[in-house]
Motif scaffolding. Structure first.
Motif, short mmCIF file in Angstrom:
data_model
loop_
_atom_site.label_atom_id
_atom_site.label_comp_id
_atom_site.label_asym_id
_atom_site.label_seq_id
_atom_site.Cartn_x
_atom_site.Cartn_y
_atom_site.Cartn_z
N VAL A 142 7.27 0.77 -1.80
CA VAL A 142 7.74 0.14 -3.03
C VAL A 142 9.18 -0.33 -2.84
O VAL A 142 10.01 0.39 -2.27
CB VAL A 142 7.68 1.14 -4.21
N TRP A 143 9.44 -1.54 -3.31
CA TRP A 143 10.79 -2.07 -3.29
C TRP A 143 11.12 -2.63 -4.67
O TRP A 143 10.43 -3.51 -5.16
CB TRP A 143 10.94 -3.17 -2.23
N GLU A 144 12.13 -2.08 -5.28
CA GLU A 144 12.59 -2.52 -6.61
C GLU A 144 11.43 -2.60 -7.61
O GLU A 144 11.27 -3.57 -8.34
CB GLU A 144 13.32 -3.85 -6.51
N GLY A 145 10.60 -1.55 -7.59
CA GLY A 145 9.52 -1.44 -8.55
C GLY A 145 8.26 -2.22 -8.22
O GLY A 145 7.28 -2.15 -8.96
N ARG A 146 8.26 -2.93 -7.12
CA ARG A 146 7.08 -3.72 -6.73
C ARG A 146 6.40 -3.09 -5.52
O ARG A 146 7.06 -2.76 -4.53
CB ARG A 146 7.48 -5.16 -6.40
N ARG A 147 5.10 -2.91 -5.61
CA ARG A 147 4.34 -2.33 -4.51
C ARG A 147 4.12 -3.38 -3.43
O ARG A 147 3.78 -4.53 -3.71
CB ARG A 147 2.98 -1.82 -5.01
N GLY A 148 4.30 -2.96 -2.17
CA GLY A 148 4.17 -3.90 -1.07
C GLY A 148 3.17 -3.45 -0.02
O GLY A 148 2.26 -2.67 -0.29
N ASN A 149 3.36 -3.93 1.18
CA ASN A 149 2.50 -3.63 2.32
C ASN A 149 3.35 -3.23 3.51
O ASN A 149 4.52 -3.59 3.59
CB ASN A 149 1.66 -4.87 2.67
N PRO A 150 2.77 -2.47 4.45
CA PRO A 150 1.36 -2.10 4.57
C PRO A 150 1.01 -0.91 3.68
O PRO A 150 1.89 -0.14 3.27
CB PRO A 150 1.25 -1.69 6.04
N VAL A 151 -0.27 -0.78 3.40
CA VAL A 151 -0.76 0.43 2.75
C VAL A 151 -1.38 1.33 3.81
O VAL A 151 -1.80 0.85 4.87
CB VAL A 151 -1.78 0.10 1.65
N LEU A 152 -1.40 2.61 3.52
CA LEU A 152 -2.06 3.57 4.39
C LEU A 152 -3.21 4.17 3.59
O LEU A 152 -3.00 4.78 2.53
CB LEU A 152 -1.08 4.66 4.84
N LEU A 153 -4.42 3.99 4.07
CA LEU A 153 -5.63 4.40 3.37
C LEU A 153 -6.21 5.66 3.99
O LEU A 153 -6.46 5.70 5.21
CB LEU A 153 -6.67 3.28 3.44
N GLY A 154 -6.42 6.68 3.19
CA GLY A 154 -7.06 7.89 3.68
C GLY A 154 -8.55 7.67 3.90
O GLY A 154 -9.18 6.82 3.25
N ARG A 155 -9.13 8.45 4.79
CA ARG A 155 -10.52 8.23 5.17
C ARG A 155 -11.49 8.37 4.00
O ARG A 155 -12.54 7.72 3.98
CB ARG A 155 -10.93 9.20 6.29
N ALA A 156 -11.16 9.19 3.01
CA ALA A 156 -12.05 9.36 1.87
C ALA A 156 -12.30 8.05 1.12
O ALA A 156 -13.31 7.91 0.43
CB ALA A 156 -11.49 10.41 0.92
N LEU A 157 -11.40 7.08 1.28
CA LEU A 157 -11.56 5.78 0.62
C LEU A 157 -12.42 4.81 1.41
O LEU A 157 -12.84 3.78 0.88
CB LEU A 157 -10.19 5.14 0.38
N PHE A 158 -12.68 5.12 2.69
CA PHE A 158 -13.37 4.15 3.54
C PHE A 158 -14.74 3.73 2.99
O PHE A 158 -15.06 2.54 2.99
CB PHE A 158 -13.53 4.70 4.96
N PRO A 159 -15.59 4.66 2.51
CA PRO A 159 -16.90 4.22 2.02
C PRO A 159 -16.80 3.19 0.89
O PRO A 159 -17.56 2.21 0.86
CB PRO A 159 -17.54 5.53 1.52
N GLN A 160 -15.85 3.39 -0.01
CA GLN A 160 -15.65 2.43 -1.09
C GLN A 160 -15.14 1.09 -0.56
O GLN A 160 -15.60 0.02 -0.97
CB GLN A 160 -14.64 2.99 -2.10
N LEU A 161 -14.22 1.15 0.39
CA LEU A 161 -13.63 -0.07 0.92
C LEU A 161 -14.58 -0.85 1.81
O LEU A 161 -14.43 -2.06 1.97
CB LEU A 161 -12.35 0.28 1.70
N ALA A 186 10.88 1.82 0.04
CA ALA A 186 11.11 1.04 1.26
C ALA A 186 12.60 0.78 1.43
O ALA A 186 13.34 0.70 0.45
CB ALA A 186 10.35 -0.28 1.19
N PRO A 187 13.06 0.63 2.67
CA PRO A 187 14.48 0.38 2.91
C PRO A 187 14.92 -1.05 2.62
O PRO A 187 16.12 -1.30 2.48
CB PRO A 187 14.66 0.74 4.39
N ASP A 188 13.98 -1.98 2.55
CA ASP A 188 14.35 -3.36 2.26
C ASP A 188 13.14 -4.13 1.75
O ASP A 188 12.03 -3.58 1.64
CB ASP A 188 14.97 -4.05 3.49
N ALA A 189 13.35 -5.41 1.45
CA ALA A 189 12.31 -6.23 0.83
C ALA A 189 11.28 -6.77 1.81
O ALA A 189 10.40 -7.54 1.42
CB ALA A 189 12.96 -7.40 0.08
N GLY A 190 11.35 -6.35 3.06
CA GLY A 190 10.37 -6.82 4.03
C GLY A 190 8.94 -6.42 3.70
O GLY A 190 8.00 -7.05 4.16
#
Length: 203
Positions: A142-161, A186-190
């Motif tokens: 998160v940077w300044e209240g906005r969610r960014g990327n990359p995301v890290l997905l736990g294996r329990a989510l794989f079947p849904q994804l 996050a340390p910056d807006a990247g």
């Protein structure tokens, strides 16, 4: 590499799109002495992950060649894996499905990098892994209240994804997690910067 709990993570780089708004050839566009894809690959190789799985589709041979060349230059050729998303024209969902389906059965989770995001700060990646090891279902920067990327997905989510369709990627799954989604500063807006048009490369 692994989380603190000792479970292995992988890194996906979604690079199968056509880049229509860019006019085509986006990931191979010149950028900072290399090509645009190099930035996403650099971040992915910096992640605490066993391997980097590049999902290719449009311009597959050229994108794969660029990735191999970058990995060789960085001494990371042994960690690069290639996955072809045959139905890549469908959108990001197809790329995500292909990437997740290719991962080893013992993968505890997967970082998902986008090939057109070249400025992800590697410093945010360990925090994402720590959040997953601490019990989160997924983690995002998160940077300044906005969610960014990359995301890290736990294996329990794989079947849904593995059932996602269209161009949404993991967004729908993440939106339903509530507090089970860890938000890591996050340390910056990247974590927000992506390239859609040639003008974005000049930003």
């Amino acid at each position: 590499m692994a989380t603190e709990a000792g479970a292995a993570l992988e890194a996906l780089v979604l690079a199968a799109g056509a880049g229509r708004r860019f006019g085509g050839g986006k990931l191979l566009a010149p950028y900072r002495g290399g090509v645009l894809l190099d930035g996403a690959l650099a971040a992915a190789f910096a992640a605490p992950a066993r391997a980097v799985w590049l999902v290719i589709g449009k311009d597959a041979e050229a994108v794969a060649a660029a990735a191999r060349a970058f990995a060789e230059r960085e001494g990371q050729a042994g960690r690069l894996r290639l996955v072809h998303a045959r139905d890549h024209a469908e959108g990001m969902g197809a790329s995500l499905r292909a990437g997740l389906a290719a991962l080893p059965a013992d993968s505890a989770g997967a970082f998902v990098f986008l090939g057109d995001m070249p400025k992800v700060p590697p410093a945010v990646l360990p925090g994402l892994a720590e959040a997953l090891a601490g019990g989160a279902a997924a983690a995002a920067p998160v940077w300044e209240g906005r969610r960014g990327n990359p995301v890290l997905l736990g294996r329990a989510l794989f079947p849904q994804l593995l059932k996602v369709q269209g161009d949404q990627g993991a967004r729908g799954a993440l939106s339903g997690l509530g507090e089970a989604l860890a938000l890591v500063p996050a340390p910056d807006a990247g974590v927000l910067f992506d390239v859609d048009t040639p003008g974005d490369l000049e930003a």
